[in-house]
Design a protein around this motif. Structure first.
Motif, PDB file in Angstrom:
ATOM      1  N   ASP A 210      14.672  10.745  37.274  1.00 41.02           N
ATOM      2  CA  ASP A 210      15.024  10.353  38.643  1.00 41.02           C
ATOM      3  C   ASP A 210      16.150   9.316  38.643  1.00 41.02           C
ATOM      4  O   ASP A 210      16.113   8.337  39.390  1.00 41.02           O
ATOM      5  CB  ASP A 210      13.773   9.799  39.350  1.00 41.02           C
ATOM      6  CG  ASP A 210      13.921   9.783  40.859  1.00 41.02           C
ATOM      7  OD1 ASP A 210      14.765  10.542  41.376  1.00 41.02           O
ATOM      8  OD2 ASP A 210      13.211   9.001  41.521  1.00 41.02           O
ATOM      9  N   GLU A 247      12.242  16.580  34.736  1.00 38.19           N
ATOM     10  CA  GLU A 247      12.250  17.037  36.121  1.00 38.19           C
ATOM     11  C   GLU A 247      10.879  16.839  36.765  1.00 38.19           C
ATOM     12  O   GLU A 247       9.868  16.735  36.088  1.00 38.19           O
ATOM     13  CB  GLU A 247      12.635  18.525  36.189  1.00 38.19           C
ATOM     14  CG  GLU A 247      13.964  18.869  35.534  1.00 38.19           C
ATOM     15  CD  GLU A 247      15.168  18.396  36.338  1.00 38.19           C
ATOM     16  OE1 GLU A 247      14.971  17.928  37.483  1.00 38.19           O
ATOM     17  OE2 GLU A 247      16.297  18.485  35.818  1.00 38.19           O
ATOM     18  N   ASP A 248      10.868  16.805  38.104  1.00 33.35           N
ATOM     19  CA  ASP A 248       9.630  16.775  38.896  1.00 33.35           C
ATOM     20  C   ASP A 248       8.740  15.581  38.552  1.00 33.35           C
ATOM     21  O   ASP A 248       7.515  15.705  38.479  1.00 33.35           O
ATOM     22  CB  ASP A 248       8.834  18.076  38.708  1.00 33.35           C
ATOM     23  CG  ASP A 248       9.647  19.294  39.087  1.00 33.35           C
ATOM     24  OD1 ASP A 248      10.413  19.195  40.063  1.00 33.35           O
ATOM     25  OD2 ASP A 248       9.529  20.326  38.401  1.00 33.35           O
ATOM     26  N   HIS A 287      -0.344  10.612  40.763  1.00 30.77           N
ATOM     27  CA  HIS A 287       0.824  11.128  40.043  1.00 30.77           C
ATOM     28  C   HIS A 287       0.657  10.977  38.532  1.00 30.77           C
ATOM     29  O   HIS A 287       1.068  11.857  37.766  1.00 30.77           O
ATOM     30  CB  HIS A 287       2.085  10.389  40.515  1.00 30.77           C
ATOM     31  CG  HIS A 287       2.552  10.764  41.891  1.00 30.77           C
ATOM     32  ND1 HIS A 287       3.110  11.986  42.173  1.00 30.77           N
ATOM     33  CD2 HIS A 287       2.524  10.078  43.059  1.00 30.77           C
ATOM     34  CE1 HIS A 287       3.425  12.047  43.451  1.00 30.77           C
ATOM     35  NE2 HIS A 287       3.072  10.888  44.013  1.00 30.77           N
TER      36      HIS A 287
END
Length: 408
Positions: A210, A247-248, A287
């Motif tokens: 990110d 990613e993600d 998360h």
């Protein structure tokens, strides 16, 4: 003259003297147990080999000694005139006065479990365990089974016999009081690895998450995570390990993942997200649980599951329930279902955004929720549809009247 008397006082124990010291010790005897199965294939070909001749199993170890099963198709003794098969267990290694319990079983192959068993285990022995004096010493039965009965029984199937032998070697030892006290510090390996991460020394791999860059050590990551191990050292490893893009995943979540990988402990969730909020802490745990499952960090996954079980709340329980279903967290799922199904919680939870996510991502959970609600209210459930369709609870109230309740 007067009489002179000599008097002697009797001494009494001093009340200030220390009490006598009593020490204790305990002798313990226990068995080290093990079993071996011996298959004799081609029994009919073994017959006629002669009285006193045997078929031996491979040796097997129990209690530090080697053992072997000996089967005599024509019997061990001449006086039995080959009318019986004989079965023995023998000490196959060096040993003196080895004390043991034995069990010899001929296994029923019909599926009825009617095994023929001769056992020392589970019964009182007048003379105690059997003692084998030297290598080659044996225990067993010359007349274990009559041959004619054996050959028409369920123990023989497809010309095959199955024999099981269990051995329990007796070990004795004496426990006395400790004469020392050594204070052992708790393990601090996590602290050492955590300080290595914080120092940044020796890092050899970078991750972009990110928009943020995190440096780490390949060997530490590979030792802790099977996914990192495959990614960094496996046959399909990334060609560019200088900078791996994740990613993600949000940067604070990956930072928490690295913290656990090195420290073997959860970070301060509220400090990590920069908010003094229980809701924010719960979101981070959600998360992080998904990230732990993604990288095969089972201990981290369980720690997150435990934290989420403690922090179940109206505004987060629906998303937590979906997460529990997706990542196979069965205890967390049960806690969430129980919480949502409570009459005082159900309607409030259905009004949250998380409930819409639950309906879309895990529609099968709605059926389980309905069944749970029905059990609490003693209703029978009719499920009319999922998604945006209506679902009814159809049953009876406490007075026996038919009721239908539209819950969503």
């Amino acid at each position: 003259m007067g009489t002179v008397r000599a008097c002697r006082e009797t001494s009494k124990p001093s009340t200030s003297s220390p009490p006598p010291v009593t020490t204790t010790s305990t002798s313990r005897s226990e068995t080290v147990n093990g079993s071996h199965e011996f298959k004799i294939d081609g029994y009919s070909l073994a017959k006629g080999m002669g009285i006193g001749r045997y078929i031996a199993s491979d040796t097997f170890m129990v209690g530090g000694y080697a053992w072997a099963i000996y089967f005599y198709p024509d019997g061990k003794s001449v006086e039995d005139n080959a009318q019986y098969v004989s079965l023995f267990i023998a000490l196959a290694s060096e040993g003196t006065d080895v004390r043991a319990l034995f069990e010899l079983s001929l296994l029923d192959q019909s599926g009825k479990d009617r095994h023929k068993v001769h056992s020392h285990f589970g019964r009182f022995l007048e003379s105690g365990p059997y003692t084998l004096k030297y290598r080659g010493s044996m225990w067993g039965y010359k007349r274990f089974f009559k041959r004619t009965a054996l050959e028409t029984s369920d123990y023989l199937k497809n010309d095959c016999l199955l024999i099981r032998c269990s051995v329990g070697v007796v070990k004795s030892y004496t426990e006395g009081p400790k004469i020392y006290t050594i204070a052992v510090m708790p393990s601090n390996i996590g602290q050492h690895f955590g300080q290595l991460l914080e120092s940044g020394k020796g890092t050899d791999v970078n991750f972009e998450v990110d928009g943020e860059i995190f440096s780490a050590h390949k060997l530490v990551l590979a030792a802790r995570s099977p996914v990192f191990r495959a990614q960094l050292f496996g046959p399909m490893k990334d060609c560019n390990t200088q900078l791996i893009k994740i990613e993600d995943m949000e940067a604070p979540v990956f930072k928490a993942l690295l913290h656990f990988t090195y420290w073997d402990a959860l970070p301060d969730m509220q400090e990590l997200v920069g908010m003094n909020s229980k809701w924010a802490s719960t979101m981070m745990a959600q998360h992080l649980l998904a990230a732990a499952d993604r990288y095969g960090l089972d201990r981290l996954r369980l720690l997150c599951e435990d934290k989420l079980c403690e922090d179940v709340a109206i505004n987060t329980v629906a998303t937590t329930l979906a997460l529990a279903e997706q990542h196979h967290c069965f205890q967390l799922k049960a806690v969430c279902l129980k919480f949502v199904a409570l009459p005082e919680n159900l309607k409030a939870v259905m009004q949250t955004d998380g409930f819409d996510y639950l309906k879309q991502s895990c529609p099968s959970v709605l059926t389980e929720l309905l069944e749970y609600v029905a059990r609490i209210g003693e209703h029978s459930v009719i499920v009319c549809g999922h998604g945006n369709e209506n679902i009814l609870l159809d049953g009876s109230d406490v007075n026996g009247r038919r009721v239908k309740q539209r819950i969503f």
